[in-house]
Design an enzyme around this catalytic site. Structure first.
Site, PDB file in Angstrom:
ATOM      1  N   ILE A 162       0.875  -1.183   0.000  1.00  0.00           N
ATOM      2  CA  ILE A 162       0.000   0.000   0.000  1.00  0.00           C
ATOM      3  C   ILE A 162       0.903   1.222   0.000  1.00  0.00           C
ATOM      4  O   ILE A 162       1.617   1.463   0.970  1.00  0.00           O
ATOM      5  CB  ILE A 162      -0.949   0.020   1.210  1.00  0.00           C
ATOM      6  CG1 ILE A 162      -1.922  -1.157   1.153  1.00  0.00           C
ATOM      7  CG2 ILE A 162      -1.728   1.338   1.246  1.00  0.00           C
ATOM      8  CD1 ILE A 162      -2.910  -1.206   2.299  1.00  0.00           C
ATOM      9  N   HIS A 163       0.880   1.964  -1.097  1.00  0.00           N
ATOM     10  CA  HIS A 163       1.708   3.166  -1.199  1.00  0.00           C
ATOM     11  C   HIS A 163       0.819   4.367  -1.476  1.00  0.00           C
ATOM     12  O   HIS A 163      -0.397   4.251  -1.569  1.00  0.00           O
ATOM     13  CB  HIS A 163       2.822   2.979  -2.248  1.00  0.00           C
ATOM     14  CG  HIS A 163       2.335   2.503  -3.582  1.00  0.00           C
ATOM     15  ND1 HIS A 163       2.107   3.345  -4.633  1.00  0.00           N
ATOM     16  CD2 HIS A 163       2.016   1.265  -4.016  1.00  0.00           C
ATOM     17  CE1 HIS A 163       1.675   2.640  -5.668  1.00  0.00           C
ATOM     18  NE2 HIS A 163       1.614   1.373  -5.314  1.00  0.00           N
ATOM     19  N   ALA A 164       1.414   5.550  -1.589  1.00  0.00           N
ATOM     20  CA  ALA A 164       0.682   6.822  -1.569  1.00  0.00           C
ATOM     21  C   ALA A 164      -0.429   6.954  -2.607  1.00  0.00           C
ATOM     22  O   ALA A 164      -1.539   7.339  -2.264  1.00  0.00           O
ATOM     23  CB  ALA A 164       1.661   7.987  -1.706  1.00  0.00           C
TER      24      ALA A 164
END
Length: 85
Positions: free
Chosen positions: A14-16
């Protein structure tokens, strides 16, 4: 309450970018949406709460949805996760 599990498949976890999109999606519902990873949990309507979970590829998260539109919210959040994470 509706609950489901999902295993992160994105190689970056889960990234930006997808976290921001997830927050937008979650904010479209009245129900409270919480993401759990191990002992940690975070409000899906707050990007910092999602990022703080630090969910990586192949890790399982659990999503709980509670409120007046919980069935619709759970279905759309699960579909979003499958398409983006």
């Amino acid at each position: 309450m509706v609950e489901f599990q999902y295993v992160i498949t994105d190689r970056e976890g889960i990234h930006a970018r997808p976290a921001g999109e997830l927050v937008k999606k979650a904010n479209g519902f009245q129900s409270s949406i919480t993401i759990h990873k191990g002992e940690k949990s975070g409000d899906a309507k707050r990007i910092f709460a999602i990022m703080a979970l630090a969910a990586k590829k192949d890790e399982e998260i659990r999503v709980t949805v509670e409120g007046p539109d919980e069935a619709q919210a759970a279905a759309q959040i699960e579909a979003f996760l499958k398409e983006n994470l």
